[in-house]
Design a protein around this motif. Structure first.
Motif, mmCIF file in Angstrom:
data_model
loop_
_atom_site.group_PDB
_atom_site.id
_atom_site.type_symbol
_atom_site.label_atom_id
_atom_site.label_comp_id
_atom_site.label_asym_id
_atom_site.label_seq_id
_atom_site.Cartn_x
_atom_site.Cartn_y
_atom_site.Cartn_z
ATOM 1 N N GLY A 83 6.587 18.195 -25.828
ATOM 2 C CA GLY A 83 6.929 17.860 -27.218
ATOM 3 C C GLY A 83 6.671 16.412 -27.585
ATOM 4 O O GLY A 83 7.354 15.857 -28.454
ATOM 5 N N ALA A 84 5.668 15.784 -26.952
ATOM 6 C CA ALA A 84 5.332 14.392 -27.309
ATOM 7 C C ALA A 84 4.995 14.316 -28.796
ATOM 8 O O ALA A 84 4.343 15.210 -29.346
ATOM 9 C CB ALA A 84 4.146 13.908 -26.487
ATOM 10 N N ALA A 85 5.467 13.269 -29.439
ATOM 11 C CA ALA A 85 5.262 13.114 -30.890
ATOM 12 C C ALA A 85 3.997 12.323 -31.196
ATOM 13 O O ALA A 85 3.333 12.553 -32.204
ATOM 14 C CB ALA A 85 6.455 12.400 -31.514
ATOM 15 N N MET A 86 3.677 11.374 -30.335
ATOM 16 C CA MET A 86 2.469 10.546 -30.528
ATOM 17 C C MET A 86 2.199 9.841 -29.217
ATOM 18 O O MET A 86 2.931 10.030 -28.238
ATOM 19 C CB MET A 86 2.633 9.590 -31.717
ATOM 20 C CG MET A 86 3.861 8.730 -31.713
ATOM 21 S SD MET A 86 3.649 7.166 -30.801
ATOM 22 C CE MET A 86 2.612 6.233 -31.945
ATOM 23 N N PHE A 87 1.155 9.014 -29.193
ATOM 24 C CA PHE A 87 0.668 8.480 -27.918
ATOM 25 C C PHE A 87 0.262 7.012 -28.041
ATOM 26 O O PHE A 87 -0.327 6.619 -29.042
ATOM 27 C CB PHE A 87 -0.552 9.293 -27.459
ATOM 28 C CG PHE A 87 -0.236 10.758 -27.358
ATOM 29 C CD1 PHE A 87 0.295 11.282 -26.187
ATOM 30 C CD2 PHE A 87 -0.400 11.605 -28.456
ATOM 31 C CE1 PHE A 87 0.637 12.621 -26.105
ATOM 32 C CE2 PHE A 87 -0.055 12.945 -28.386
ATOM 33 C CZ PHE A 87 0.464 13.466 -27.211
ATOM 34 N N ASN A 88 0.565 6.252 -27.015
ATOM 35 C CA ASN A 88 0.075 4.875 -26.924
ATOM 36 C C ASN A 88 -1.020 4.816 -25.873
ATOM 37 O O ASN A 88 -0.776 5.156 -24.704
ATOM 38 C CB ASN A 88 1.204 3.919 -26.509
ATOM 39 C CG ASN A 88 2.300 3.733 -27.556
ATOM 40 O OD1 ASN A 88 3.376 3.236 -27.229
ATOM 41 N ND2 ASN A 88 2.060 4.116 -28.800
ATOM 42 N N TRP A 89 -2.202 4.395 -26.278
ATOM 43 C CA TRP A 89 -3.338 4.233 -25.359
ATOM 44 C C TRP A 89 -3.626 2.746 -25.179
ATOM 45 O O TRP A 89 -3.790 2.026 -26.165
ATOM 46 C CB TRP A 89 -4.591 4.904 -25.939
ATOM 47 C CG TRP A 89 -4.590 6.396 -25.895
ATOM 48 C CD1 TRP A 89 -4.097 7.236 -26.859
ATOM 49 C CD2 TRP A 89 -5.124 7.239 -24.862
ATOM 50 N NE1 TRP A 89 -4.287 8.550 -26.484
ATOM 51 C CE2 TRP A 89 -4.926 8.581 -25.254
ATOM 52 C CE3 TRP A 89 -5.758 6.988 -23.633
ATOM 53 C CZ2 TRP A 89 -5.320 9.675 -24.486
ATOM 54 C CZ3 TRP A 89 -6.156 8.071 -22.866
ATOM 55 C CH2 TRP A 89 -5.939 9.404 -23.293
ATOM 56 N N THR A 90 -3.703 2.305 -23.932
ATOM 57 C CA THR A 90 -4.028 0.903 -23.694
ATOM 58 C C THR A 90 -5.006 0.757 -22.533
ATOM 59 O O THR A 90 -4.937 1.491 -21.556
ATOM 60 C CB THR A 90 -2.753 0.064 -23.372
ATOM 61 O OG1 THR A 90 -2.202 0.509 -22.136
ATOM 62 C CG2 THR A 90 -1.701 0.179 -24.455
ATOM 63 N N CYS A 91 -5.917 -0.171 -22.694
ATOM 64 C CA CYS A 91 -6.820 -0.541 -21.601
ATOM 65 C C CYS A 91 -6.647 -2.042 -21.400
ATOM 66 O O CYS A 91 -7.106 -2.833 -22.232
ATOM 67 C CB CYS A 91 -8.264 -0.189 -21.950
ATOM 68 S SG CYS A 91 -9.379 -0.483 -20.557
ATOM 69 N N LEU A 92 -5.961 -2.428 -20.356
ATOM 70 C CA LEU A 92 -5.538 -3.820 -20.194
ATOM 71 C C LEU A 92 -6.253 -4.504 -19.026
ATOM 72 O O LEU A 92 -6.959 -5.471 -19.207
ATOM 73 C CB LEU A 92 -4.017 -3.878 -20.000
ATOM 74 C CG LEU A 92 -3.190 -3.197 -21.117
ATOM 75 C CD1 LEU A 92 -1.711 -3.158 -20.752
ATOM 76 C CD2 LEU A 92 -3.372 -3.904 -22.446
ATOM 77 N N MET A 93 -6.026 -4.030 -17.823
ATOM 78 C CA MET A 93 -6.673 -4.558 -16.607
ATOM 79 C C MET A 93 -6.305 -5.997 -16.278
ATOM 80 O O MET A 93 -7.050 -6.704 -15.597
ATOM 81 C CB MET A 93 -8.194 -4.379 -16.697
ATOM 82 C CG MET A 93 -8.568 -2.908 -16.781
ATOM 83 S SD MET A 93 -10.322 -2.566 -16.662
ATOM 84 C CE MET A 93 -10.922 -3.153 -18.234
#
Lengths: 158, 158
Positions: A83-93
């Motif tokens: 039931g995830a409502a939304m998503f955080n995507w990150t590319c940091l390294m």
């Protein structure tokens, strides 16, 4: 020699290691999707490039398009599974740059965010920062048994 | 009616507004690149989709491929312009979920990171967290004159 592709870098790189079966969710031609050890955000995973490359500017067209399909598939599963409502995507390294020379390897952090309390496998999850930047400094590791239940659930809904 | 494309959402969405000339760095068919008001990380910008869409899972192939070209071009310029060492890319959209219903619009945060002190336009910048997660809660806004110098420098090196 291009350092980003040298054998030494390749051997030193933890992201180049084959994931163990008990952390791999699925893989495509170019990426592998792995459950992250820290499950403060239930279903949190890494989407890691299968070749050793350290800069998004060097990603190939087919790798971007493959990533696009993964985004669809994994977001959809995390919605259905938990039931995830939304998503955080990150590319940091960032961590890779603590070493000299740095040896980065492209991986995305995917954090599913929840607007309501979740119960799964007898555990309760609450995203108290929902609507705000993800929390840091948290760590919630599962037993092997719960880890496998999470992975199985995500796989069922892929 | 698909809420993500309704006229009401479109009109309410700050990311759908045409950027003013004094914040736009450049635009492509699908994306616009805008200098962020907070310049704690010199050259920080937003890469914002030009249509109203709130989930990366709904991005089209041509939008991903266009993004891939922007990543190359803007990273290259930020390296040449200010000596950025690496980059943090994030797609979060948390704030949009403080409203009910939420009205997210895809935008990437690009934070150039620096492994040495930078001097530009008489100002000094230091990325004291280099090698670690970006700092939050900081805010450094420029005068209109400095903002224009930063944008011009990035444009020169595109």
């Amino acid at each position: 020699m291009d350092r980003t592709n040298s054998i030494v870098d390749y051997m030193d790189c933890i992201s180049c290691q084959k994931p163990s079966e008990n952390e791999l969710i699925y893989e495509t031609q170019y990426w592998k999707v792995i459950l992250a050890p820290d499950q403060s955000y239930l279903g949190r995973c890494y989407v890691t490039l299968k070749r050793h490359c350290g800069d998004l500017a060097e990603l190939k067209r087919e790798e971007w398009l493959d990533l696009a399909e993964i985004v669809k598939k994994i977001e959809n599963s995390l919605k259905k599974s938990f039931g995830a409502a939304m998503f955080n995507w990150t590319c940091l390294m960032n961590d890779a740059y603590q070493n000299i020379p740095p040896n980065p390897h492209i991986h995305w952090h995917l954090k599913p965010r929840y607007n309501h309390k979740i119960e799964f496998a007898g555990l309760t999850f609450e995203d108290v920062e929902f609507g705000h930047h993800y929390a840091r400094g948290t760590n919630r590791e599962f037993s092997e048994e719960i880890t496998q239940k999470v992975i199985e659930k995500i796989k069922e809904n892929l």
